[in-house]
Design an enzyme around this catalytic site. Structure first.
Site, PDB file in Angstrom:
ATOM      1  N   SER A 205      -0.454  12.951 -15.664  1.00 27.79           N
ATOM      2  CA  SER A 205      -1.644  13.101 -16.492  1.00 27.79           C
ATOM      3  C   SER A 205      -1.589  14.484 -17.124  1.00 27.79           C
ATOM      4  O   SER A 205      -0.808  15.344 -16.692  1.00 27.79           O
ATOM      5  CB  SER A 205      -2.903  12.984 -15.616  1.00 27.79           C
TER       6      SER A 205
ATOM      7  N   ASP B  83       0.883  -1.166   0.000  1.00 27.24           N
ATOM      8  CA  ASP B  83       0.000   0.000   0.000  1.00 27.24           C
ATOM      9  C   ASP B  83       0.920   1.215   0.000  1.00 27.24           C
ATOM     10  O   ASP B  83       1.592   1.497   0.997  1.00 27.24           O
ATOM     11  CB  ASP B  83      -0.879  -0.024   1.249  1.00 27.24           C
TER      12      ASP B  83
ATOM     13  N   TYR C 294      -7.329  15.295  -7.897  1.00 27.97           N
ATOM     14  CA  TYR C 294      -6.520  14.578  -8.890  1.00 27.97           C
ATOM     15  C   TYR C 294      -5.495  15.519  -9.517  1.00 27.97           C
ATOM     16  O   TYR C 294      -4.299  15.205  -9.576  1.00 27.97           O
ATOM     17  CB  TYR C 294      -7.444  14.005  -9.960  1.00 27.97           C
ATOM     18  N   SER C 295      -5.952  16.684  -9.964  1.00 29.38           N
ATOM     19  CA  SER C 295      -5.036  17.642 -10.570  1.00 29.38           C
ATOM     20  C   SER C 295      -3.984  18.103  -9.568  1.00 29.38           C
ATOM     21  O   SER C 295      -2.798  18.212  -9.911  1.00 29.38           O
ATOM     22  CB  SER C 295      -5.802  18.850 -11.112  1.00 29.38           C
ATOM     23  N   ALA C 296      -4.403  18.377  -8.339  1.00 26.67           N
ATOM     24  CA  ALA C 296      -3.446  18.829  -7.317  1.00 26.67           C
ATOM     25  C   ALA C 296      -2.356  17.793  -7.094  1.00 26.67           C
ATOM     26  O   ALA C 296      -1.168  18.130  -6.994  1.00 26.67           O
ATOM     27  CB  ALA C 296      -4.189  19.118  -6.012  1.00 26.67           C
ATOM     28  N   SER C 297      -2.732  16.529  -7.026  1.00 28.03           N
ATOM     29  CA  SER C 297      -1.742  15.473  -6.785  1.00 28.03           C
ATOM     30  C   SER C 297      -0.793  15.315  -7.962  1.00 28.03           C
ATOM     31  O   SER C 297       0.406  15.086  -7.784  1.00 28.03           O
ATOM     32  CB  SER C 297      -2.446  14.147  -6.489  1.00 28.03           C
ATOM     33  N   LYS C 298      -1.310  15.465  -9.180  1.00 26.89           N
ATOM     34  CA  LYS C 298      -0.467  15.307 -10.362  1.00 26.89           C
ATOM     35  C   LYS C 298       0.461  16.517 -10.551  1.00 26.89           C
ATOM     36  O   LYS C 298       1.609  16.367 -10.965  1.00 26.89           O
ATOM     37  CB  LYS C 298      -1.330  15.086 -11.598  1.00 26.89           C
TER      38      LYS C 298
END
Length: 275
Positions: free
Chosen positions: A145, A67, A158-162
């Protein structure tokens, strides 16, 4: 790729699974990581049966349940791979989850979950693999991405993490500019996989089905071939799909236009939270 030792996270499905099969076909040794140990064991058994063992009798492919949100499990992944193969040449940080909901409706635990898997999973694995990769002058890859270049509406987490992964790896490349480390930021566009099926919605549950036509997307197998090619050529950055390349290019010069085009494009999804 022949004889290289690669670690692939998120290897039980989608791009990770396709990359495992592509790397194996090109002669790599693999440590495959994911939370689903049963699925990993099945994949590894298939690969070992097809490609045999090393010259000294060791298995070419091993499964390690991990994990990536847990630092200790990432450290164990790296240590077990190094103990089995004696080196590490490639780390592909592929494990990731997505989401679809407007930020105003979002339980903040969703963003934390995405940052834990996507960003911190990349940081943890890279931290412990780095001494081995520096020794081999190897490659660390972050699968991001187009959302890592341009924020996608209803995908704030999602965008923040990428974006965070992009910043982390871009900086890491500069820090190791003179010691042979290869850092590649790899950005597929929409790819046929199960990531949208298990994407989180506003309350943190999985949406259960994809809102897009998967058959019209780039296949995971095609993405994996480009991934392997990029590693062999030691590319710094790869952006895939025509619409992905166009989005990144236009956003440099016409950001407000891209805002509108992107909004209208994403709101056409079935049951889109955009109006």
């Amino acid at each position: 790729m022949k004889g290289k030792v690669a670690i692939i996270t998120g290897a039980s499905s989608g791009i990770g699974l396709a990359a495992a099969k592509e790397f194996a076909a090109q002669g790599s040794f693999l440590a495959l990581a994911a939370r689903n140990r049963e699925k990993l064991d099945s994949i590894v058994a298939e690969l070992n049966a097809k490609y045999g063992k090393t010259e000294d009798g060791r298995e070419k492919f091993i499964a390690i349940a991990a994990d990536v949100t847990k630092e200790a499990e990432c450290r164990n992944l790296i240590e077990r791979c190094a103990a089995h193969f004696g080196k590490i040449d490639i780390l592909v940080n592929n494990a990731g989850i997505s989401m679809r909901a407007l930020f105003k409706d979002l339980d903040l635990s969703v963003i934390k979950s995405l940052m834990d898997v996507n960003f911190w999973g990349t940081v943890f694995c890279t931290k412990y693999a780095l001494p081995w990769l520096l020794k081999s002058k190897g490659s660390v890859v972050g699968v991001i991405s187009i959302a890592g270049f341009k924020g996608l509406p209803a995908r704030t987490g999602y965008s923040a993490s990428k974006f965070a992964i992009y910043g982390f790896l871009d900086t890491l490349r500069v820090e190791h500019l003179h010691d042979g480390l290869h850092v590649m930021i790899f950005a597929p566009g929409f790819t046929a996989s199960n990531i949208r099926n298990v994407a989180l919605v506003a309350d943190g549950t999985q949406q259960g089905e994809t809102p897009r036509d998967e058959e019209k997307m780039m296949s995971a197998e095609a993405v994996a071939k480009r991934l392997a090619k990029g590693i062999k050529r030691r590319k710094s950055q790869i952006i895939l799909t025509p619409i992905g390349k166009l989005t990144v290019f236009l956003n440099k010069f016409f950001p407000r236009l891209v805002d509108r085009l992107e909004y209208n494009y994403m709101k056409r999804e079935p049951n889109s939270p955009l109006k």
